[in-house]
Design an enzyme around this catalytic site. Sequence first.
Site, PDB file in Angstrom:
ATOM      1  N   ASP A 159       0.545  -1.607   0.234  1.00 13.16           N
ATOM      2  CA  ASP A 159      -0.300   0.126   0.364  1.00 13.16           C
ATOM      3  C   ASP A 159       0.856   1.382   0.080  1.00 13.16           C
ATOM      4  O   ASP A 159       0.380   2.423  -1.146  1.00 13.16           O
ATOM      5  CB  ASP A 159      -0.754  -0.352   1.020  1.00 13.16           C
ATOM      6  CG  ASP A 159      -1.561   1.032   1.457  1.00 13.16           C
ATOM      7  OD1 ASP A 159      -2.956   1.454   1.113  1.00 13.16           O
ATOM      8  OD2 ASP A 159      -1.203   2.119   1.948  1.00 13.16           O
ATOM      9  N   THR A 191      -5.031   2.130  -0.294  1.00 11.53           N
ATOM     10  CA  THR A 191      -5.038   1.755  -1.101  1.00 11.53           C
ATOM     11  C   THR A 191      -5.278   0.719  -1.195  1.00 11.53           C
ATOM     12  O   THR A 191      -6.239   0.058  -2.093  1.00 11.53           O
ATOM     13  CB  THR A 191      -4.004   1.219  -2.250  1.00 11.53           C
ATOM     14  OG1 THR A 191      -3.214   3.186  -1.673  1.00 11.53           O
ATOM     15  CG2 THR A 191      -3.639   1.188  -3.404  1.00 11.53           C
ATOM     16  N   ASP A 192      -5.148  -0.497  -0.213  1.00 13.15           N
ATOM     17  CA  ASP A 192      -5.643  -1.764  -0.200  1.00 13.15           C
ATOM     18  C   ASP A 192      -6.991  -2.265   0.597  1.00 13.15           C
ATOM     19  O   ASP A 192      -8.310  -2.512  -0.308  1.00 13.15           O
ATOM     20  CB  ASP A 192      -5.222  -2.378   1.454  1.00 13.15           C
ATOM     21  CG  ASP A 192      -4.395  -2.416   1.136  1.00 13.15           C
ATOM     22  OD1 ASP A 192      -3.525  -3.292   0.169  1.00 13.15           O
ATOM     23  OD2 ASP A 192      -2.530  -2.535   1.941  1.00 13.15           O
ATOM     24  N   ILE A 193      -7.493  -0.802   1.302  1.00 14.49           N
ATOM     25  CA  ILE A 193      -8.602  -0.746   0.999  1.00 14.49           C
ATOM     26  C   ILE A 193     -10.130  -0.337   0.413  1.00 14.49           C
ATOM     27  O   ILE A 193     -10.689  -1.071  -0.453  1.00 14.49           O
ATOM     28  CB  ILE A 193      -9.747   0.519   2.793  1.00 14.49           C
ATOM     29  CG1 ILE A 193      -8.825   0.322   3.932  1.00 14.49           C
ATOM     30  CG2 ILE A 193     -10.860   0.256   1.971  1.00 14.49           C
ATOM     31  CD1 ILE A 193      -9.203  -0.764   4.900  1.00 14.49           C
ATOM     32  N   GLY A 196     -10.229  -3.747  -2.036  1.00 11.76           N
ATOM     33  CA  GLY A 196     -11.082  -4.487  -0.577  1.00 11.76           C
ATOM     34  C   GLY A 196     -12.486  -4.213  -2.099  1.00 11.76           C
ATOM     35  O   GLY A 196     -13.027  -4.884  -2.024  1.00 11.76           O
TER      36      GLY A 196
END
Length: 419
Positions: A159, A191-193, A196
């Site tokens: 991220d 960015t990960d969230i 997802g």
Amino acid sequence: MTHSDTAVAAGAPAGALSGIRVLDLSRVLAGPWATQILGDLGADVIKIERPGQGDDTRGWGPPWVPDESGQASRVAAYYLCANRNKRSVTVDMAAEKGQALIRQLVSQSDVLVENFKVGGLARYGLDYASVHALNPRLVYCSITGFGQTGPYAPRAGYDFLIQGLGGLMSVTGQPDTQPGGGPVKVGVALTDILTGLYAANAIQAALAARATTGQGQHIDMALLDVQVACLANQAMNYLATGISPGRMGNAHPSIVPYQDFPTADGYMILAIGNDGQFIRFCEEAGQPDLASDQRFATNRARVEHRDELIPILRHITTARTTAQWVQALESRAVPCGPINAMAQVFEDPQVKARALKIDMAHPEAVSVPLVANPIRLSDTPVDYRLPPPGLGAHTAEVLSQVLGLETPEIDRLRTDGVI
């Protein structure tokens, strides 16, 4: 036809994704965030983990949730944020028998989510081509840093790295010309969230398509793709002008005043989005002439004369406390609010009214506090069925229920180190 055989609590409505089984081979955040959303919506999520170790985030502490004695448990707060409504099954993927077990689970699943490096699952016979041949209806979602194609595809993606490479840090932080200036990452792994969230959307779209075609498909999700897509207006500002937007701290490139301002006891956010709101603010501040000043009368003029207006407003706002400003401006329909610490967030009456904090019983702690899912469905609401599971807590249950294995066979697999 779907595969899940998990029971719905008596009297409770079935979740929107009830009957969908998800095989979760992902770890850390982007993949687990996607599968937690699916689990909250009713899917049966089976989390495949390495025996004795599990998801990396199980060890990402402190902080740890207190156990019954008030001491730190083995449950990491980080792990808890993305693993609710899942069943944990430990399988050694490097073992042939372990691979066979996972392939059997694939044949009984609707969705597979993985975040291995590109090509990493091929050696286990668990790549898309292999499992599609086994279960053509399977929706297979791969989450990587850079996608399945392109020159960066083999690289690992994180991220923080993507926030920099993908442009987010170029517009986050104070300008280089100011004290403390320079690039800053967002305070959560955004960015990960976002990846997802996009992945959960894509999976549901693929399931909807399957209802028509009868076929699953491969979803190729990349953190970099998502980061660039989510630059939104900042990306369009560049594409429309050829000029790269810079860091502006808390200010907005196209709206003024739309930033933080000092008060008598701290800071507040003033988010004035139109000229009518600016007029009402000036009236409340006892400065009606500001709104009729041609330099500030329209948003376009205020953006042009930002450097003249902001110091004037910063002087005005120090005359009252944050609470006084918020109360006064809310009564005039002028968007204004405090900058809360976490403790204040979860004590906020609106946050409490929306029940955004929940507590769930957990075998390794008195209970675990969790942040609620924000999706509100009137007929098929989110259901908090299972707390984030202990490592391998459901191995025997899943192998028995889903694959029909008998206890002696499960015991032999455990003795052999396969599970």
